[in-house]
Design a protein around this motif. Sequence first.
Motif, short mmCIF file in Angstrom:
data_model
loop_
_atom_site.label_atom_id
_atom_site.label_comp_id
_atom_site.label_asym_id
_atom_site.label_seq_id
_atom_site.Cartn_x
_atom_site.Cartn_y
_atom_site.Cartn_z
N ASP A 234 0.94 -1.64 -0.26
CA ASP A 234 -0.10 0.00 -0.08
C ASP A 234 0.81 0.64 -0.07
N GLY A 235 1.73 1.04 -0.09
CA GLY A 235 3.07 2.67 0.13
C GLY A 235 3.83 2.51 1.35
N HIS A 236 3.56 2.16 2.37
CA HIS A 236 3.57 2.60 3.49
C HIS A 236 5.23 1.90 4.09
N ARG A 237 5.80 3.36 4.62
CA ARG A 237 7.34 3.20 4.89
C ARG A 237 7.56 1.97 5.77
N ILE A 238 8.32 1.48 5.71
CA ILE A 238 8.99 0.86 6.96
C ILE A 238 10.76 0.41 6.90
N GLU A 239 11.12 0.90 7.56
CA GLU A 239 13.09 0.46 7.64
C GLU A 239 13.33 -0.57 8.28
N LEU A 240 14.26 -1.36 8.12
CA LEU A 240 14.93 -2.31 9.04
C LEU A 240 15.96 -1.61 9.26
N TYR A 241 16.75 -1.98 10.10
CA TYR A 241 17.24 -1.15 10.77
C TYR A 241 17.88 -2.05 12.14
N THR A 242 19.61 -1.77 11.89
CA THR A 242 19.95 -2.61 13.41
C THR A 242 21.70 -2.09 12.51
N GLY A 243 22.14 -1.52 14.98
CA GLY A 243 23.62 -1.49 14.49
C GLY A 243 23.75 -0.20 14.94
#
Length: 327
Positions: free
Chosen positions: A253-262
Motif C-alpha cells: 500500500d506504499g507504507h514505508r518500513i525501515e529495517l534497522y540494526t547497529g
Amino acid sequence: MDFSIIRIARTVLHVTNLQASREFYVNGLGMIETESDENHVYLRGLEEHSHHSLLLKKANAAHVEVLSYKVQKEQDLDELEKLFLSQGLKTKWLPKGQQHAVGRALRVHDNSGIPLEFYAEMEIVDRMLQRYDLYKGAKIQRIDHVNCAVPDVQKAYDFYTQQLGFSCSEYTETENGDLWAAWLFRKPTVHDHAFMSGPGPKLHHFAYSLSDRLSILDCCDVLASMGYAQSIERGPGRHGLSNAFFLYLRDPDGHRIELYTGDYLTTDPDLKPKKWDLNDPLRQTFWGHEAPDRWFNEASTFIDIETGEVIEYKQPVLAQRKPEIMV
C-alpha cells in the motif's frame, strides 16, 4: 511527571488488500503472525513477547490509524489524560475489550496532530527468539521507532521533551540555528520517535530492529526472488545519524518500513546529543549516496481518533528561535 512512558510499542495500519500485506510482512520480511481474521492481521517480531507490534486492518484506503506507546502502569493512563486535556488536546478512551489483545487504552492527538495511543496491558504470547526454524526473510526482531514529518519540529520537540519525558540523542540544525529534525527516545537506544521538517503530520516510516547486517542483505535477496524488487526504496546503507545500517521498503500500500540494526545505547544520563548540520551529506548516508526524491516527498497520512477522517497536513514552518537541546 506522574507517568512513565516505556517505549514505542505498535503501529496500526489501514491496508487495502489484507492478503497481499500478509504475504509481504510474513513471507517476505519474516514477521510472526500471531493470529488473524477476515479484517485483521496481528504481527510481531521474533524477539517480542507482546501479542503484536503491527496491526494490519482491512480498509478502503491506506492510512495510519495510530502510533502506540506502552506505559509502566494503568495509573499512567489517567495522568496522561490530565496532561493532554490541560493542553487543550483531543482525547478518547478505548475500554478494555474494545481492542483485541489490548487492555484499556487512551488515544490522543499530540500538539502536531499525530494520533497517539497509550496502554499498559497487552496479551503475552510465546517469544520466538530461539525458534530458529522459523527465521526467514529479514528475521525481524522487534519494533524500534517511528519517524514523523511535522510542520514545526521545535514545537514537537518542546512538547515531547518537556511534557512527555523524552530525551534527545541527535538533532539537525539549519545554518540559521533552526531545529530541522530531532531524534527522541524513551528506551535506551537512539530513538523511539523522530521528527523532521516537512508537510505534516504524516508518518514517514516505522522501523524494526534486526540482529545483524546480514539479515538486511538476506531480506533483499528474498524480496527480489519473490518479485518485490520494486519495494526496495533506499539502501542498504549506513546512516551517519544513529550509525545504523538500514534498508527502506514500501509495502503493497506504499507504507514505508525501515529495517534497522547497529545503533548505540543512550543509557547514560550524561550522554550529550550529537549535532548535525543540515548541509552535511554524511548525516543521511554515511557512505555518501543520496536518497531518492520520493523518500523525501512521500509519506503516509494519519486519521482522526474520533472521526476517522484524514488529518489535513500543513506546510513546514521552521522555528525562528535557536533550540536548546537537552538530554
